[in-house]
Design a protein around this motif. Structure first.
Motif, PDB file in Angstrom:
ATOM      1  N   THR A 117       0.921  -1.239   0.066  1.00 15.14           N
ATOM      2  CA  THR A 117       0.037  -0.104  -0.013  1.00 15.14           C
ATOM      3  C   THR A 117       0.802   1.290   0.048  1.00 15.14           C
ATOM      4  O   THR A 117       0.362   2.122  -0.894  1.00 15.14           O
ATOM      5  N   ALA A 132       0.847   3.662  -3.179  1.00 11.78           N
ATOM      6  CA  ALA A 132       0.149   5.023  -2.974  1.00 11.78           C
ATOM      7  C   ALA A 132       1.199   6.055  -3.267  1.00 11.78           C
ATOM      8  O   ALA A 132       1.074   7.108  -4.040  1.00 11.78           O
ATOM      9  N   HIS A 136     -17.334   3.300   3.598  1.00 18.46           N
ATOM     10  CA  HIS A 136     -16.497   3.759   2.744  1.00 18.46           C
ATOM     11  C   HIS A 136     -16.054   2.467   1.940  1.00 18.46           C
ATOM     12  O   HIS A 136     -15.904   2.544   0.660  1.00 18.46           O
ATOM     13  N   VAL A 144     -16.343   1.478  -2.112  1.00 14.89           N
ATOM     14  CA  VAL A 144     -15.000   1.310  -2.606  1.00 14.89           C
ATOM     15  C   VAL A 144     -15.449   0.004  -3.723  1.00 14.89           C
ATOM     16  O   VAL A 144     -15.108   0.050  -5.004  1.00 14.89           O
ATOM     17  N   HIS A 192     -13.118   7.502  -2.217  1.00 15.47           N
ATOM     18  CA  HIS A 192     -13.338   6.201  -2.432  1.00 15.47           C
ATOM     19  C   HIS A 192     -12.741   6.167  -3.943  1.00 15.47           C
ATOM     20  O   HIS A 192     -12.158   4.600  -4.300  1.00 15.47           O
ATOM     21  N   VAL A 246      -9.071   5.258  -3.301  1.00 12.77           N
ATOM     22  CA  VAL A 246      -8.859   3.918  -2.438  1.00 12.77           C
ATOM     23  C   VAL A 246      -9.027   2.782  -3.644  1.00 12.77           C
ATOM     24  O   VAL A 246      -8.295   1.700  -3.759  1.00 12.77           O
ATOM     25  N   GLN A 251      -6.476  -0.067  -5.033  1.00 15.45           N
ATOM     26  CA  GLN A 251      -6.757  -1.446  -4.916  1.00 15.45           C
ATOM     27  C   GLN A 251      -6.723  -2.132  -6.154  1.00 15.45           C
ATOM     28  O   GLN A 251      -6.302  -3.152  -6.403  1.00 15.45           O
ATOM     29  N   ALA A 255      -7.931  -2.177   1.886  1.00 20.10           N
ATOM     30  CA  ALA A 255      -7.507  -0.851   1.229  1.00 20.10           C
ATOM     31  C   ALA A 255      -7.941   0.314   1.945  1.00 20.10           C
ATOM     32  O   ALA A 255      -7.140   1.334   2.205  1.00 20.10           O
ATOM     33  N   VAL A 256      -9.027   0.389   2.384  1.00 22.95           N
ATOM     34  CA  VAL A 256      -9.769   1.411   3.096  1.00 22.95           C
ATOM     35  C   VAL A 256      -8.932   1.777   4.642  1.00 22.95           C
ATOM     36  O   VAL A 256      -8.501   2.749   4.953  1.00 22.95           O
ATOM     37  N   VAL A 293      -4.931   2.613   3.182  1.00 24.70           N
ATOM     38  CA  VAL A 293      -4.911   3.957   2.723  1.00 24.70           C
ATOM     39  C   VAL A 293      -5.347   5.035   3.733  1.00 24.70           C
ATOM     40  O   VAL A 293      -4.630   5.992   3.704  1.00 24.70           O
ATOM     41  N   THR A 294      -6.151   4.877   4.568  1.00 24.50           N
ATOM     42  CA  THR A 294      -6.491   5.717   5.577  1.00 24.50           C
ATOM     43  C   THR A 294      -5.212   6.039   6.322  1.00 24.50           C
ATOM     44  O   THR A 294      -4.903   7.052   6.758  1.00 24.50           O
ATOM     45  N   ASN A 311     -12.348   8.735   7.588  1.00 26.23           N
ATOM     46  CA  ASN A 311     -11.364   8.475   6.461  1.00 26.23           C
ATOM     47  C   ASN A 311     -10.871   9.181   5.566  1.00 26.23           C
ATOM     48  O   ASN A 311     -10.199   9.722   5.270  1.00 26.23           O
TER      49      ASN A 311
END
Length: 662
Positions: free
Chosen positions: A14, A18, A140, A144, A176, A179, A183, A195-196, A199-200, A248
Motif C-alpha cells: 500500500t 500510494a 467507505h 469502494v 473512494h 482507494v 486497490q 484498502a480502506v 490507505v487511511t 477516513n
C-alpha cells in the motif's frame, strides 16, 4: 475476493503503490504549474497532494467509458512514472547528492527517525485486522467495492438497497476513487476493507509531512518544522484517534488541504509560485489551484469548510502585509474556480438537502447528534451540574496531548511577542478562535445559530482542527526555547532537548498503547470470515440481511456483495434515510435504536415486528461473533425459540437465522 487480515506485505504494498501513483502524477501536475520547491520533504508532500487530486480526475475520466480497471490504472501509473522519471532525469542526479549531503545535518537524521516512527506507529496496529475499527469504514469500503465492481463511479447504491427507491448516493466519492485506484493497482491483492484501512493510515501518516511543510512555510525555519512534525507524528492523539472510529475521507482531505496551503498563499499573494510567468500564466495557475481546492470538497466537505477558514484568514493577513504586491486577478480567478468546482462536486449533496423532508430530517438528526457530541461551552465549564461533561470535554482537548496544549500556548505567547512572527501567529490564533466559536454553536453550547450549512461544522471535529494550529505552535515554542537556552549555554539547550525527547517518547508509548487497545473495536474475527464464505456459497445475491451495528454484520456487503439493512451511511445526506426509516430500522447505539432492533435486542418478537421485517423484505438475520463498543446485540435465545425464524448457521459464536415466510 481475498479475505485475509492485513499483513506486513499489505502495508508495504500500500505504501509503495500510494507513493508511486501519487508522486508520479503529482510531479507532472507541479511541472505544469511550474512550481519550484526547495525543501525535499515539502516537494514530496506537495507532489503527493497534487497526485491524489489527479488520481481522482483519472478515476472519474476512466469511469465515463467504464474502463476503470486494473489494466487501465496500471497503464496510467506506468506512463506517468516513466514521464516523471524522464522529465526529472537531471534533477535526480542532483537529488542523490543533496540527500547524501543532508545527512551531515543532525536535523536530517532526527527527521528520518521521526518519519520512520510516525509510519510505524500508524501501520503496526493495522496488521492482523480484517477491517478497521469503527463505523465509518463500513460505508467507505462498501462504496469502494461499488466503484470497483462497476468499473467506475456510480450514482446510486443499486442492488444494495432493495427496500427503497431513494437509492441515490449523495456522499462525495473522491476518497473512494483514490482507494479504488490503489486497490485496482494491486490487482486484487488488497480487498476493499484492507484498502480502506491502509490507505487511511497512509494519509494519517502523510499529515505529519503536511504539518512539516506548513510549519516550514509559515516560519521558514527547519527547526520549527521538525519540532512540529515530531509533535504531530509522535505526541498528538489527533488525528491518531481517527483509527478508533473512522473519519477516513476527512484525513485524506486534511492532508491535501494542509499540503496545498503554502502553494495557495504564495500564488495568491507574494511571489506567485510561478517563476518568470506572465500574468496570463499566473491567472491560469490560480484557476487550476482554485479548481484543485474545490475538488478537495469531493473528498470531504467538512475538511474543506474547516480549513478554507484558515486560507481566507491567511490570504487576508498577507494582503495587509503585502499591500504593494496584491494580485487581485489571481484572487478573483482562484475564488471563481473554487466556487464553480465546489458546486459541481457537491451537486448530489445539494439535491439531497433541497428535498424538504430530507432537510427536516437532517435538522432533527444533527440537533440530536450534536446533543451527544463534544461542545466546549463556557456555561458548562462554570456549571457544577455538568462536571462529568466538562471532564469529557477537557479530555477531548487534551487528546492533542497535554504536551502539545501547553507547548502550543507557550508558542502563541512567544509568537505574538516576536515582531517577525507576530502576523503568522495571529493567523493561527484567529483560526483557533473561529473554530472554537463554531464548536460552541450547538444544543449544549451557549448559543445555537442554525446558519446556512451549520450542520457541516460538527462540534468536536472543530477541536480536531484546532490541533493542527496547536501542533505548529508547539513546534515553534520548542524551537524558540531551544534557541534561547542554547544562546545562554550549550548545556541548557541540550538539557531542554533531552527533556522534550523524553516527553515525546512518553506520548509515543501512550499513543501506541491507545492504538493497540482500539484494535479490539474491529468487529470481524475469523469466525465471521467463515460465515461470510458460507453466505456466498448458500444464499442468493439478492438475499437481504438484517444486521446490527454491534458486530460484523454491516460488513457483509463488502465481503459477500449481499445487501444489508440497515447499512451504515451518512445519515445527514443520504436520501434513503428519512424519519420513518430512522424510527423503524436505523441504529446508532448510545444515540438511537430503531423499533426493529429494540424488539430483537429485548427478544420482544411481536407480530408487528415480524410484519416490519417482511415489509423491508428481510431474508436472514446475522448475529456476529464479537460485540464492539459495549453495544447490545440481538437476543439469540429469543430468535432460536421463535417460530418466525429458522437457525441455518451456527458456528464459533456466529448465528444466521432465516426468516420464515408466512
Amino acid at each position: 475476493m481475498i479475505m485475509e487480515p492485513a499483513t506486513q506485505v499489505h502495508v508495504a504494498a500500500t505504501t509503495i503503490l500510494a507513493l508511486t501513483s501519487t508522486l508520479s502524477l503529482g510531479e507532472l501536475v507541479r511541472r505544469a504549474l511550474r512550481v519550484e520547491v526547495e525543501s525535499l520533504l515539502a516537494l514530496v508532500t506537495l507532489d503527493c497532494s497534487l497526485g491524489s487530486l489527479a488520481l481522482m480526475l483519472v478515476s472519474l475520466a476512466l469511469s465515463i467509458p467504464r474502463a476503470f480497471t486494473s489494466e487501465a490504472v496500471t497503464a496510467v501509473t506506468l506512463a506517468s512514472l516513466c514521464s516523471a522519471l524522464y522529465l526529472s532525469r537531471r534533477e535526480l542526479r542532483e537529488l542523490v547528492t543533496r540527500i547524501v549531503a543532508s545527512f551531515k545535518s543532525r536535523l536530517t537524521i532526527l527527521m528520518v527517525v521521526v518519519i520512520f516512527l510516525s509510519w510505524l506507529l500508524r501501520f503496526a496496529p493495522a496488521i492482523g485486522l480484517y477491517a478497521p475499527p469503527g463505523d465509518d469504514p463500513k460505508m467507505h469500503a462498501t462504496l469502494v467495492k461499488l466503484i470497483v465492481d462497476n468499473r467506475g463511479v456510480v450514482g446510486n447504491w443499486g442492488e444494495l438497497t432493495p427496500w427503497t427507491t431513494s437509492s441515490r448516493i449523495a456522499y462525495p466519492l473522491g476518497f473512494h476513487c483514490i482507494v479504488a485506484y490503489i486497490q485496482l493497482l494491486s490487482w486484487g491483492f488488497l480487498n476493499p476493507a484492507t484498502a480502506v484501512l491502509l490507505v487511511t493510515q497512509f494519509y494519517n501518516f502523510m499529515i505529519v509531512l503536511a504539518i512539516y511543510t506548513l510549519a516550514l512555510m509559515l516560519f521558514e525555519r527547519r527547526s520549527v518544522a521538525l519540532a512540529a512534525a515530531s509533535m504531530m507524528g509522535l505526541a498528538s492523539q489527533s488525528p491518531l484517534l481517527f483509527f478508533w472510529w473512522g473519519g477516513n475521507a476527512q484525513l485524506a482531505a486534511d492532508f491535501m488541504f494542509l499540503s496545498i496551503i503554502p502553494l495557495l498563499a504564495f500564488n495568491l499573494v507574494g511571489s506567485g509560485g510561478v517563476k518568470g510567468a506572465s500574468w496570463l500564466r499566473g491567472v491560469a495557475a490560480s484557476l487550476l489551484l482554485g479548481g484543485a481546492v474545490g475538488l478537495i470538497s469531493y473528498v470531504n466537505v467538512l475538511s474543506t469548510a474547516s480549513i478554507i477558514i484558515a486560507v481566507v484568514i491567511l490570504v487576508a493577513t498577507r494582503l495587509l502585509k503585502y499591500r504593494h504586491n496584491v494580485k487581485w486577478r489571481f484572487i478573483a480567478a482562484f475564488a471563481a474556480a473554487f466556487i464553480a468546482v465546489f458546486v459541481i462536486c457537491n451537486i448530489p449533496s445539494f439535491m439531497s438537502i433541497s428535498d424538504p423532508d430530507k432537510m427536516q430530517f437532517t435538522d432533527y438528526f444533527c440537533t440530536l447528534w450534536w446533543s451527544y457530541d463534544i461542545t466546549l461551552s463556557v456555561d458548562q465549564l462554570l456549571s457544577p451540574s455538568c462536571l462529568s461533561y466538562v471532564y469529557n470535554t477537557l479530555m477531548a482537548i487534551l487528546n492533542y496531548s497535554g504536551l502539545i496544549v501547553v507547548m502550543g500556548l507557550i508558542g502563541f505567547s512567544l509568537g505574538l511577542s516576536n515582531e517577525k512572527d507576530k502576523l503568522t501567529t495571529l493567523v493561527l490564533a484567529l483560526w483557533v478562535v473561529v473554530l472554537l466559536l463554531l464548536n460552541m454553536n450547538g444544543p449544549n453550547g451557549p448559543y445555537f445559530v442554525k446558519f446556512p450549512g451549520w450542520y457541516v461544522f460538527v462540534p468536536g471535529r472543530m477541536l480536531h482542527y484546532c490541533s493542527y494550529a496547536f501542533t505548529v505552535m508547539s513546534g515553534y515554542a520548542t524551537a524558540e526555547l531551544y534557541r534561547a537556552l542554547s544562546s545562554r549555554s550549550d548545556r541548557g539547550g541540550e538539557a531542554f532537548l533531552a527533556i522534550m525527547c523524553v516527553l515525546i517518547a512518553i506520548c509515543l508509548v501512550n499513543n501506541s498503547n491507545f492504538l493497540y487497545t482500539t484494535r479490539e473495536d474491529s468487529p470481524i474475527l475469523s469466525a465471521d470470515i467463515e460465515a461470510f464464505a458460507w453466505i456466498q456459497a448458500n444464499t442468493d445475491r439478492e438475499s437481504l440481511f438484517l444486521v446490527s451495528d454491534c458486530d460484523a454484520g454491516q460488513w457483509i456487503p463488502v465481503f459477500t456483495g449481499r445487501p444489508v439493512v440497515p447499512m451504515f451511511v451518512n445519515f445527514q445526506s443520504e436520501p434513503m434515510v428519512n424519519m420513518s426509516y430512522w424510527r423503524e430500522m436505523c441504529v446508532m447505539q448510545k444515540l438511537h435504536v430503531g423499533e426493529i432492533h429494540e424488539a430483537l435486542i429485548k427478544g420482544n418478537l411481536k407480530p408487528e415486528v415480524i410484519d416490519l421485517l417482511r415489509h423491508y423484505g428481510v431474508d436472514y438475520i446475522y448475529v456476529g461473533s464479537k460485540s464492539i463498543y459495549d453495544r447490545m446485540c440481538f437476543n439469540v435465545t429469543a430468535l432460536k425459540s421463535s417460530d418466525y425464524f429458522k437457525l441455518v448457521y451456527s458456528r464459533d459464536g456466529v448465528s444466521i437465522f432465516e426468516v420464515v415466510r408466512a
